[in-house]
Design an enzyme around this catalytic site. Structure first.
Site, PDB file in Angstrom:
ATOM      1  N   CYS A  78       5.876  -7.027   7.639  1.00 48.10           N
ATOM      2  CA  CYS A  78       6.861  -6.445   8.554  1.00 48.10           C
ATOM      3  C   CYS A  78       7.091  -7.453   9.664  1.00 48.10           C
ATOM      4  O   CYS A  78       6.137  -8.071  10.140  1.00 48.10           O
ATOM      5  CB  CYS A  78       6.316  -5.142   9.142  1.00 48.10           C
ATOM      6  SG  CYS A  78       7.463  -4.317  10.259  1.00 48.10           S
ATOM      7  N   CYS A 129      -2.048   6.045  10.115  1.00 49.10           N
ATOM      8  CA  CYS A 129      -0.889   5.341  10.675  1.00 49.10           C
ATOM      9  C   CYS A 129      -1.314   4.037  11.319  1.00 49.10           C
ATOM     10  O   CYS A 129      -2.260   4.002  12.105  1.00 49.10           O
ATOM     11  CB  CYS A 129      -0.235   6.166  11.773  1.00 49.10           C
ATOM     12  SG  CYS A 129       0.378   7.723  11.225  1.00 49.10           S
ATOM     13  N   CYS A 141       3.337   8.546   1.378  1.00 49.72           N
ATOM     14  CA  CYS A 141       3.817   7.638   2.424  1.00 49.72           C
ATOM     15  C   CYS A 141       4.070   6.300   1.747  1.00 49.72           C
ATOM     16  O   CYS A 141       3.126   5.635   1.316  1.00 49.72           O
ATOM     17  CB  CYS A 141       2.756   7.536   3.523  1.00 49.72           C
ATOM     18  SG  CYS A 141       3.144   6.336   4.811  1.00 49.72           S
ATOM     19  N   GLY A 160       6.295  -1.915   6.851  1.00 52.05           N
ATOM     20  CA  GLY A 160       7.690  -2.338   6.800  1.00 52.05           C
ATOM     21  C   GLY A 160       8.597  -1.484   7.654  1.00 52.05           C
ATOM     22  O   GLY A 160       8.216  -0.412   8.110  1.00 52.05           O
ATOM     23  N   GLU A 161       9.784  -2.003   7.900  1.00 52.57           N
ATOM     24  CA  GLU A 161      10.795  -1.280   8.672  1.00 52.57           C
ATOM     25  C   GLU A 161      11.916  -0.888   7.708  1.00 52.57           C
ATOM     26  O   GLU A 161      12.672  -1.749   7.254  1.00 52.57           O
ATOM     27  CB  GLU A 161      11.303  -2.187   9.808  1.00 52.57           C
ATOM     28  CG  GLU A 161      12.548  -1.707  10.517  1.00 52.57           C
ATOM     29  CD  GLU A 161      12.505  -0.252  10.984  1.00 52.57           C
ATOM     30  OE1 GLU A 161      11.495   0.189  11.548  1.00 52.57           O
ATOM     31  OE2 GLU A 161      13.506   0.464  10.743  1.00 52.57           O
ATOM     32  N   CYS A 163       0.212  -2.369  16.038  1.00 51.93           N
ATOM     33  CA  CYS A 163       0.203  -1.990  14.619  1.00 51.93           C
ATOM     34  C   CYS A 163      -0.390  -3.086  13.738  1.00 51.93           C
ATOM     35  O   CYS A 163      -0.014  -4.248  13.860  1.00 51.93           O
ATOM     36  CB  CYS A 163       1.633  -1.688  14.184  1.00 51.93           C
ATOM     37  SG  CYS A 163       1.779  -1.241  12.447  1.00 51.93           S
ATOM     38  N   CYS A 191       5.335  -4.997  16.363  1.00 49.90           N
ATOM     39  CA  CYS A 191       4.796  -4.032  17.336  1.00 49.90           C
ATOM     40  C   CYS A 191       3.344  -4.405  17.622  1.00 49.90           C
ATOM     41  O   CYS A 191       2.555  -4.621  16.703  1.00 49.90           O
ATOM     42  CB  CYS A 191       4.888  -2.607  16.794  1.00 49.90           C
ATOM     43  SG  CYS A 191       6.581  -2.084  16.466  1.00 49.90           S
ATOM     44  N   GLU A 247       0.820  -1.208   0.000  1.00 52.52           N
ATOM     45  CA  GLU A 247       0.000   0.000   0.000  1.00 52.52           C
ATOM     46  C   GLU A 247       0.856   1.260   0.000  1.00 52.52           C
ATOM     47  O   GLU A 247       1.937   1.296   0.581  1.00 52.52           O
ATOM     48  CB  GLU A 247      -0.919   0.009   1.220  1.00 52.52           C
ATOM     49  CG  GLU A 247      -2.091  -0.934   1.036  1.00 52.52           C
ATOM     50  CD  GLU A 247      -2.868  -1.169   2.309  1.00 52.52           C
ATOM     51  OE1 GLU A 247      -4.097  -1.106   2.263  1.00 52.52           O
ATOM     52  OE2 GLU A 247      -2.250  -1.421   3.359  1.00 52.52           O
ATOM     53  N   ASN A 267      -4.703   5.067  16.455  1.00 50.44           N
ATOM     54  CA  ASN A 267      -5.778   4.588  15.589  1.00 50.44           C
ATOM     55  C   ASN A 267      -6.110   3.164  15.968  1.00 50.44           C
ATOM     56  O   ASN A 267      -5.252   2.283  15.851  1.00 50.44           O
ATOM     57  CB  ASN A 267      -5.335   4.642  14.117  1.00 50.44           C
ATOM     58  CG  ASN A 267      -5.130   6.077  13.669  1.00 50.44           C
ATOM     59  OD1 ASN A 267      -5.982   6.930  13.890  1.00 50.44           O
ATOM     60  ND2 ASN A 267      -3.984   6.355  13.083  1.00 50.44           N
ATOM     61  N   SER A 313      10.196   5.837  16.087  1.00 53.52           N
ATOM     62  CA  SER A 313       8.979   5.405  16.767  1.00 53.52           C
ATOM     63  C   SER A 313       9.337   5.020  18.191  1.00 53.52           C
ATOM     64  O   SER A 313       9.836   3.927  18.434  1.00 53.52           O
ATOM     65  CB  SER A 313       8.369   4.206  16.037  1.00 53.52           C
ATOM     66  OG  SER A 313       7.937   4.617  14.763  1.00 53.52           O
ATOM     67  N   LEU A 314       9.129   5.946  19.102  1.00 48.26           N
ATOM     68  CA  LEU A 314       9.553   5.720  20.492  1.00 48.26           C
ATOM     69  C   LEU A 314       8.414   5.102  21.310  1.00 48.26           C
ATOM     70  O   LEU A 314       8.551   4.016  21.850  1.00 48.26           O
ATOM     71  CB  LEU A 314      10.024   7.046  21.092  1.00 48.26           C
ATOM     72  CG  LEU A 314      10.708   6.969  22.445  1.00 48.26           C
ATOM     73  CD1 LEU A 314      11.980   6.155  22.383  1.00 48.26           C
ATOM     74  CD2 LEU A 314      11.026   8.380  22.962  1.00 48.26           C
ATOM     75  N   HIS A 315       7.318   5.821  21.415  1.00 43.79           N
ATOM     76  CA  HIS A 315       6.066   5.307  21.978  1.00 43.79           C
ATOM     77  C   HIS A 315       6.075   4.971  23.466  1.00 43.79           C
ATOM     78  O   HIS A 315       5.052   4.566  24.008  1.00 43.79           O
ATOM     79  CB  HIS A 315       5.553   4.076  21.212  1.00 43.79           C
ATOM     80  CG  HIS A 315       5.421   4.279  19.736  1.00 43.79           C
ATOM     81  ND1 HIS A 315       5.049   5.474  19.178  1.00 43.79           N
ATOM     82  CD2 HIS A 315       5.621   3.427  18.701  1.00 43.79           C
ATOM     83  CE1 HIS A 315       5.018   5.352  17.853  1.00 43.79           C
ATOM     84  NE2 HIS A 315       5.370   4.138  17.540  1.00 43.79           N
TER      85      HIS A 315
HETATM   86  N1  SAH Z   1       8.677   0.608  10.893  1.00 46.44           N
HETATM   87  C1  SAH Z   1       8.787   2.032  10.844  1.00 46.44           C
HETATM   88  C2  SAH Z   1       7.904   2.618   9.810  1.00 46.44           C
HETATM   89  C3  SAH Z   1       6.441   2.525  10.077  1.00 46.44           C
HETATM   90  S1  SAH Z   1       5.958   4.136  10.408  1.00 46.44           S
HETATM   91  C4  SAH Z   1       8.568   2.588  12.236  1.00 46.44           C
HETATM   92  O1  SAH Z   1       8.261   1.835  13.134  1.00 46.44           O
HETATM   93  O2  SAH Z   1       8.769   3.773  12.443  1.00 46.44           O
HETATM   94  C5  SAH Z   1       4.404   4.042  10.969  1.00 46.44           C
HETATM   95  C6  SAH Z   1       4.213   4.861  12.224  1.00 46.44           C
HETATM   96  O3  SAH Z   1       2.868   4.635  12.641  1.00 46.44           O
HETATM   97  C7  SAH Z   1       5.109   4.381  13.335  1.00 46.44           C
HETATM   98  O4  SAH Z   1       5.475   5.427  14.186  1.00 46.44           O
HETATM   99  C8  SAH Z   1       4.180   3.433  14.038  1.00 46.44           C
HETATM  100  O5  SAH Z   1       4.613   3.161  15.324  1.00 46.44           O
HETATM  101  C9  SAH Z   1       2.871   4.186  13.967  1.00 46.44           C
HETATM  102  N2  SAH Z   1       1.696   3.350  14.217  1.00 46.44           N
HETATM  103  C10 SAH Z   1       1.604   2.012  14.121  1.00 46.44           C
HETATM  104  N3  SAH Z   1       0.366   1.592  14.457  1.00 46.44           N
HETATM  105  C11 SAH Z   1      -0.330   2.705  14.775  1.00 46.44           C
HETATM  106  C12 SAH Z   1      -1.675   2.910  15.156  1.00 46.44           C
HETATM  107  N4  SAH Z   1      -2.545   1.918  15.296  1.00 46.44           N
HETATM  108  N5  SAH Z   1      -2.074   4.196  15.400  1.00 46.44           N
HETATM  109  C13 SAH Z   1      -1.201   5.225  15.228  1.00 46.44           C
HETATM  110  N6  SAH Z   1       0.068   5.072  14.839  1.00 46.44           N
HETATM  111  C14 SAH Z   1       0.494   3.823  14.608  1.00 46.44           C
END
Ligand code: SAH
Length: 347
Positions: A112, A338, A105, A164-165, A119, A116, A92, A295, A219-221
């Protein structure tokens, strides 16, 4: 012999290739310009290339691009494409319309394997990394579509934040960026390009030394290993005491500020205490924070933090001198936001 895809080569590689075919090196630039500036759809269009050499190009190279399998347009103008690759795999690509331009994007892998927990993309498991021409192809296909909608529109910004990463497919992603960033190619400015990683430390260090002016998002979170371990398996391999110093080094090498992506998940990482911990954690990195309202996806129980919670968290960051924004959401009505990408074509 299988044909090589012409969209796989950086300008330097293409010029070397031309020399190996007994051509002058400038042919590389000439072809690049046909492919990316004039958007040629066949070698036969390349009128300043001799007929004999066009024939040779046709024999040696393909110009195949991913095919549009489905196209969805959201009420906010976001476009989501499901693209079919030559081996039938699907990926996509999303386009978001901002006031300042059109931002694409792109996906970096089929599936992937980072796993996580929050996701949807990770549900697919990695099948393979995308080839350079498949990365470039996403931009070309989107550009052609935009041109159909409005001849003045084209992709001006790019984020590698799809499925993907990217740092798990490092070399291809970097060559892709060299192609789209080249002034002889698509000429998308380095400052308009952002690569997002979940934190693959050795490649963060490499990225800082590439000498490209492109942006990094991480992506710290979570503000602690305790919480990050629960949601991001990569944290076991590269915990915060490895990740943060690699970002300090990245800043030293590249002189570029980085963005931290921080998804706001109810009762998991959104307390005031988490905000204060986050401030302390990232202070040494010169990074700024992009808060992302979570999301929701049906396969898990994570819930989005309330707007009030997000704003209080945001305020703590700002009051502590950390630059922070709240991410605007695009295309959630077509599962293009996202974390919602999952190459679903069964509905
Ligand atoms: N693998 C890379 C690229 C993916 S980027 C990475 O981890 O950064 C996609 C972004 O969306 C990342 O920051 C990911 O953590 C975030 N993301 C994943 N699932 C999400 C969700 N359900 N709601 C909001 N953001 C999300």
């Amino acid at each position: 012999m299988e044909k090589e895809n012409i969209y796989s080569f950086t300008l330097e590689q293409l010029s070397t290739k031309m020399v190996s075919l007994n051509q002058k090196p400038y042919r590389g630039k000439q072809l690049f310009s046909w492919l990316y500036k004039k958007d040629a759809t066949s070698f036969d269009m390349m009128s300043d290339v001799s007929k004999a050499f066009r024939k040779e190009l046709n024999e040696k190279f393909s110009m195949n691009l991913p095919k549009i399998f489905t196209k969805q347009i959201s009420s906010d103008g976001t476009i989501k494409l499901l693209l079919e690759l030559e081996d039938g795999k699907k990926i996509e690509t999303v386009l978001m319309k901002y006031i300042y331009g059109d931002s694409i994007c792109v996906s970096s892998e089929v599936g992937c394997s980072m796993g996580c927990k929050f996701c949807a993309s990770g549900l697919l498991k990695k099948v393979r990394g995308l080839k350079v021409n498949e990365l470039v192809g996403q931009v070309i296909v989107m550009n052609r579509l935009l041109k159909e909608i409005d001849s003045n529109r084209r992709v001006t910004h790019l984020v590698v934040m799809g499925t993907g990463e990217p740092f798990d497919n490092y070399d291809n992603v970097i060559n892709f960026i060299r192609i789209i960033n080249s002034q002889f190619g698509l000429d998308i400015g380095a400052r308009h390009i952002t690569v997002s990683t979940c934190g693959i430390v050795p490649n963060i260090l490499r990225y800082g030394k590439e000498g490209l002016q492109i942006n990094l998002a991480v992506s710290l979170h979570a503000p602690s290993n305790e919480i990050r371990d629960k949601i991001m398996p990569i944290n076991k391999m590269y915990p915060l005491e490895k990740l943060i110093p690699s970002l300090v080094q990245y800043y030293k090498d590249s002189k570029r500020e980085m963005t931290f992506e921080y998804i706001m998940i109810k009762d998991l990482n959104d307390s005031d205490e988490c905000a204060y911990k986050l401030v302390e954690l990232i202070k040494p990195t010169h990074g700024f924070v992009n808060l992302i309202p979570y999301n929701e996806v049906i396969e898990n129980d994570f819930k989005r933090s309330s707007n009030n919670r997000i704003h209080s968290f945001h305020k703590i960051l700002l009051d502590s001198g950390i630059k922070a924004t709240i991410r605007k959401e695009f295309g959630s009505d077509i599962d293009a936001a996202c974390g919602q990408l999952r190459a679903r074509y069964d509905k």
